[in-house]
Design a protein around this motif. Structure first.
Motif, PDB file in Angstrom:
ATOM      1  N   GLU A 129     -17.116  11.079  29.207  1.00 42.84           N
ATOM      2  CA  GLU A 129     -18.311  11.557  29.557  1.00 42.84           C
ATOM      3  C   GLU A 129     -18.364  13.131  29.595  1.00 42.84           C
ATOM      4  N   VAL A 130     -18.289  13.940  28.631  1.00 43.08           N
ATOM      5  CA  VAL A 130     -18.046  15.378  28.624  1.00 43.08           C
ATOM      6  C   VAL A 130     -19.447  16.116  29.372  1.00 43.08           C
ATOM      7  N   GLU A 131     -20.571  15.444  29.169  1.00 43.52           N
ATOM      8  CA  GLU A 131     -21.673  16.358  29.610  1.00 43.52           C
ATOM      9  C   GLU A 131     -21.920  15.968  30.785  1.00 43.52           C
ATOM     10  N   ARG A 132     -21.622  15.167  31.507  1.00 37.97           N
ATOM     11  CA  ARG A 132     -21.704  14.862  32.792  1.00 37.97           C
ATOM     12  C   ARG A 132     -20.793  15.782  33.831  1.00 37.97           C
ATOM     13  N   VAL A 133     -19.505  15.844  33.358  1.00 28.97           N
ATOM     14  CA  VAL A 133     -18.576  16.609  33.905  1.00 28.97           C
ATOM     15  C   VAL A 133     -18.801  18.130  33.744  1.00 28.97           C
ATOM     16  N   ARG A 134     -19.464  18.333  32.482  1.00 30.62           N
ATOM     17  CA  ARG A 134     -19.967  19.566  32.424  1.00 30.62           C
ATOM     18  C   ARG A 134     -21.132  20.071  33.479  1.00 30.62           C
ATOM     19  N   ARG A 135     -21.807  19.117  33.618  1.00 31.04           N
ATOM     20  CA  ARG A 135     -23.081  19.543  34.526  1.00 31.04           C
ATOM     21  C   ARG A 135     -22.448  19.495  36.161  1.00 31.04           C
ATOM     22  N   GLU A 136     -21.434  18.982  36.410  1.00 30.04           N
ATOM     23  CA  GLU A 136     -20.875  18.994  37.750  1.00 30.04           C
ATOM     24  C   GLU A 136     -20.145  20.212  38.000  1.00 30.04           C
ATOM     25  N   SER A 137     -19.123  20.631  37.146  1.00 32.55           N
ATOM     26  CA  SER A 137     -18.278  21.556  37.291  1.00 32.55           C
ATOM     27  C   SER A 137     -18.791  22.956  36.648  1.00 32.55           C
ATOM     28  N   LYS A 138     -18.752  23.932  37.389  1.00 29.86           N
ATOM     29  CA  LYS A 138     -19.066  25.198  36.838  1.00 29.86           C
ATOM     30  C   LYS A 138     -18.123  25.944  36.059  1.00 29.86           C
ATOM     31  N   VAL A 139     -16.783  25.524  36.337  1.00 26.31           N
ATOM     32  CA  VAL A 139     -15.636  26.083  35.352  1.00 26.31           C
ATOM     33  C   VAL A 139     -15.666  25.436  34.436  1.00 26.31           C
ATOM     34  N   VAL A 140     -15.932  24.032  34.216  1.00 30.68           N
ATOM     35  CA  VAL A 140     -15.904  23.371  32.963  1.00 30.68           C
ATOM     36  C   VAL A 140     -17.165  23.726  32.028  1.00 30.68           C
ATOM     37  N   ARG A 141     -18.138  23.980  32.787  1.00 34.37           N
ATOM     38  CA  ARG A 141     -19.305  24.515  32.125  1.00 34.37           C
ATOM     39  C   ARG A 141     -19.197  25.635  31.397  1.00 34.37           C
ATOM     40  N   LYS A 142     -18.414  26.640  32.225  1.00 29.14           N
ATOM     41  CA  LYS A 142     -18.239  27.854  31.686  1.00 29.14           C
ATOM     42  C   LYS A 142     -17.181  28.109  30.370  1.00 29.14           C
ATOM     43  N   VAL A 143     -16.044  27.192  30.635  1.00 28.40           N
ATOM     44  CA  VAL A 143     -14.909  27.133  29.619  1.00 28.40           C
ATOM     45  C   VAL A 143     -15.454  26.435  28.341  1.00 28.40           C
ATOM     46  N   LEU A 144     -16.033  25.239  28.411  1.00 32.99           N
ATOM     47  CA  LEU A 144     -16.382  24.316  27.401  1.00 32.99           C
ATOM     48  C   LEU A 144     -17.992  24.676  26.994  1.00 32.99           C
ATOM     49  N   ARG A 145     -18.218  25.655  26.173  1.00 35.41           N
ATOM     50  CA  ARG A 145     -19.638  26.028  25.759  1.00 35.41           C
ATOM     51  C   ARG A 145     -19.931  24.885  24.382  1.00 35.41           C
ATOM     52  N   GLY A 146     -19.206  24.077  24.085  1.00 36.10           N
ATOM     53  CA  GLY A 146     -19.314  23.405  22.925  1.00 36.10           C
ATOM     54  C   GLY A 146     -19.581  22.043  23.457  1.00 36.10           C
ATOM     55  N   ARG A 147     -19.166  21.111  22.719  1.00 36.52           N
ATOM     56  CA  ARG A 147     -19.287  19.431  23.006  1.00 36.52           C
ATOM     57  C   ARG A 147     -17.998  18.812  23.559  1.00 36.52           C
ATOM     58  N   GLY A 148     -16.969  19.611  23.513  1.00 39.42           N
ATOM     59  CA  GLY A 148     -15.674  19.055  24.048  1.00 39.42           C
ATOM     60  C   GLY A 148     -14.457  20.139  23.771  1.00 39.42           C
ATOM     61  N   GLY A 149     -13.237  20.040  24.370  1.00 40.78           N
ATOM     62  CA  GLY A 149     -12.230  20.880  24.303  1.00 40.78           C
ATOM     63  C   GLY A 149     -11.167  20.324  25.494  1.00 40.78           C
ATOM     64  N   GLU A 150     -10.422  21.558  25.825  1.00 43.38           N
ATOM     65  CA  GLU A 150      -9.252  21.328  26.734  1.00 43.38           C
ATOM     66  C   GLU A 150      -9.738  22.487  27.764  1.00 43.38           C
ATOM     67  N   VAL A 151      -9.201  21.991  29.095  1.00 40.18           N
ATOM     68  CA  VAL A 151      -9.223  22.800  30.238  1.00 40.18           C
ATOM     69  C   VAL A 151      -7.937  22.669  30.895  1.00 40.18           C
ATOM     70  N   ALA A 152      -7.151  23.955  30.949  1.00 41.14           N
ATOM     71  CA  ALA A 152      -5.855  23.783  31.608  1.00 41.14           C
ATOM     72  C   ALA A 152      -5.881  24.196  33.171  1.00 41.14           C
ATOM     73  N   VAL A 153      -5.103  23.184  34.115  1.00 45.68           N
ATOM     74  CA  VAL A 153      -5.354  23.455  35.294  1.00 45.68           C
ATOM     75  C   VAL A 153      -3.734  23.942  35.662  1.00 45.68           C
ATOM     76  N   GLU A 154      -3.878  25.018  36.467  1.00 42.78           N
ATOM     77  CA  GLU A 154      -2.522  25.678  36.888  1.00 42.78           C
ATOM     78  C   GLU A 154      -2.472  25.230  38.553  1.00 42.78           C
ATOM     79  N   GLY A 155      -1.131  25.367  38.764  1.00 39.08           N
ATOM     80  CA  GLY A 155      -1.074  25.210  40.458  1.00 39.08           C
ATOM     81  C   GLY A 155      -0.637  23.701  40.525  1.00 39.08           C
ATOM     82  N   LYS A 156       0.049  23.411  41.840  1.00 42.41           N
ATOM     83  CA  LYS A 156       0.596  22.211  42.066  1.00 42.41           C
ATOM     84  C   LYS A 156      -0.525  21.144  42.554  1.00 42.41           C
TER      85      LYS A 156
END
Length: 517
Positions: free
Chosen positions: A141-168
């Motif tokens: 459910e990409v659209e739902r996550v895109r609405r909730e997360s500002k970072v995902v909404r900024k990185v994924l301008r299209g309909r799907g893709g990958e977000v790399a999360v760094e740190g432990k």
């Protein structure tokens, strides 16, 4: 005998085509327990009663490797490699199974053949890659996550893709955050979810929510953490998170109130209030425990207080003078109740005597605080000039007056240890006021020490006496010599200090004068 003629080639080909069954229809590939379409077709062909002739595969098409992905706790299902996920037909999956965890693919396989005409469009897929853990979380459910997360909404301008999360980042904390995004906005359910994981898990969820700028998750975590206790290590982690994300300062307001006061107060002022409360207390056991608590706060290795450890000297001395004034009043009252010739402590009832014991104990405690912080010199001067108590010392029974010598004992020990740096005149004034009462009361202090180290007291008196001039020492040692010859061990033993004084006054000085002459 009849003979059989050979069939025509057309008839033979017709019979062969009639015996060959049509291929089964292509099965849909669900994200829960589906198989690859090519695998499903091969399985259906193997169940056919008539074997189908083998067909050669194109040289560029290879069998896709299978991987195991954890769909949910306790559920393991084989599905195709992640690179083929966009080519599969859409299906409906359970909400808790919509977040999957799998290891990242080693090498991408060759490009797949074009999808069948029956598939309308590729399925939307969000891949969250945890760099430190080497894992991938896939979300349908990409659209739902895109609405909730500002970072995902900024990185994924299209309909799907990958977000790399760094740190432990903990995998379970990350899963909790994604599942909170896919749930309805039910705050009660979110609180129950966080309560099941505990404070440590809630801190991990807060860290991931802050990284993804998931505002609803941040607010839920802050509300939960504000209502539960933490240990010191958890508190340090929370402080670190709050300092790294200043953009959420408004949301942190309630949590910051538990970590730092809105109106900072000097710890030294609070310590003075605590000390004053202890001196006014009436329960002896509680006062003893509270004194130990304040001593721990004021110690140099204290874990309770890191900065601003200077006390207000004037406030402490104000409490000291208040204790001494109360002590004068109680001595005046006890001089009428306890005659000077009464020497049996068991015959004295409660009343002012208990007040005297309490005030002497508080005064000694305050004096020790001042000595430890190198602020006790003014007390020596004040105690030497305490004429009222010194005049009443001879009018009160020794069972009462020896409490005054208990205060003098603290000064003698500190002066002999070099912790009080008074001038010579002040030291001699102190000896003139309280040396003779100490010689009289030493026997009572030995019988009722109440925590006083009598050996340290004898050593302290001798060492303090040796800091005076030789003429002053001679006067005081002669007074001690006479008292010791009458009282014996009821008087402090200053023989070692006396020998030092004698060598300095006669043996070494005579040698020096002879050599000089």
């Amino acid at each position: 005998m009849p003979t059989t003629t050979g069939a025509s080639p057309a008839a033979t080909a017709h019979r062969r085509r009639s015996r060959r069954k049509a291929p089964p229809p292509r099965q849909p590939w669900c994200c829960s327990f589906g198989l690859d379409p090519s695998t499903a077709a091969a399985a259906a062909a193997s169940r056919s009663p008539l074997p189908a002739p083998p067909r050669a595969k194109p040289p560029h098409q290879l069998a896709p490797p299978l991987s195991r992905r954890i769909r949910s706790p306790g559920r393991v299902s084989p599905i195709d490699d992640p690179c083929f996920a966009t080519a599969a037909s859409s299906c409906v999956s359970a909400r808790l199974s919509s977040v999957t965890e799998c290891p990242p693919p080693a090498l991408p396989p060759p490009p797949p053949p074009p999808p069948p005409a029956a598939v309308d469009r590729p399925r939307e897929m969000l891949r969250l890659r945890l760099v430190e853990k080497g894992l991938v979380l896939e979300v349908d459910e990409v659209e739902r996550v895109r609405r909730e997360s500002k970072v995902v909404r900024k990185v994924l301008r299209g309909r799907g893709g990958e977000v790399a999360v760094e740190g432990k980042v903990e995998v379970e904390s990350f899963r909790e955050v994604v599942e909170m995004m896919l749930e309805d906005k039910d705050e009660t359910a979110a609180m129950r979810r966080l309560a099941r994981g505990g404070v440590a898990r809630a801190i991990g969820v807060l860290e991931v929510s802050l990284s993804l700028m998931f505002d609803r998750g941040v607010n839920n975590c802050l509300k939960y953490l504000e209502a539960v206790p933490w240990n010191e290590s958890e508190e340090d982690i929370i402080k670190k998170l709050l300092s790294q994300h200043s953009s959420y300062e408004a949301a942190f307001r309630n949590l910051l109130a538990r970590l730092q006061p809105q109106r900072p107060t000097s710890s030294a002022e609070l310590v003075v209030e605590l000390v004053d409360s202890i001196t006014k207390g009436t329960n002896n056991n509680a006062r003893k425990e509270l004194r130990n608590l304040v001593n721990g706060i004021l110690s140099k290795s204290s874990v309770y207080i890191k900065g601003d450890k200077e006390l207000d000297k004037s406030s402490i001395y104000c409490i000291c003078h208040s204790c001494l004034n109360s002590l004068v009043g109680l001595f005046e009252e006890s001089s009428d109740l306890v005659p000077a010739d009464q020497t049996s402590i068991s015959s004295v009832g409660k009343g002012p005597l208990e007040g005297i014991y309490k005030l002497v104990e508080d005064t000694n405690w305050l004096l020790q605080i001042l000595i430890d912080r190198q602020m006790g010199e003014e007390f020596v001067d004040a105690w030497a000039n305490e004429k009222a108590l010194r005049s009443m010392h001879e009018q009160v029974s020794p069972m009462v007056r020896h409490e005054l010598s208990r205060i003098s004992a603290t000064v003698f020990i500190a002066m002999g240890n070099g912790k009080l740096h008074c001038t010579g005149d002040k030291r001699f004034s102190f000896f003139q006021a309280w040396f003779r009462p100490m010689l009289v009361d030493f026997g009572w202090l030995r019988r009722y020490p109440k925590g006083l180290n009598v050996t340290a007291l004898e050593e302290g008196i001798g060492q303090a006496l040796l800091t005076l001039t030789l003429a002053q020492q001679q006067m005081l040692f002669m007074e001690w010599f006479e008292a010791f010859s009458r009282q014996g061990r009821e008087c402090p033993n200053l023989m070692r200090a006396f020998q030092v004084w004698w060598r300095r006054s006669f043996v070494r000085s005579l040698g020096f004068l002879t050599k000089a002459g």
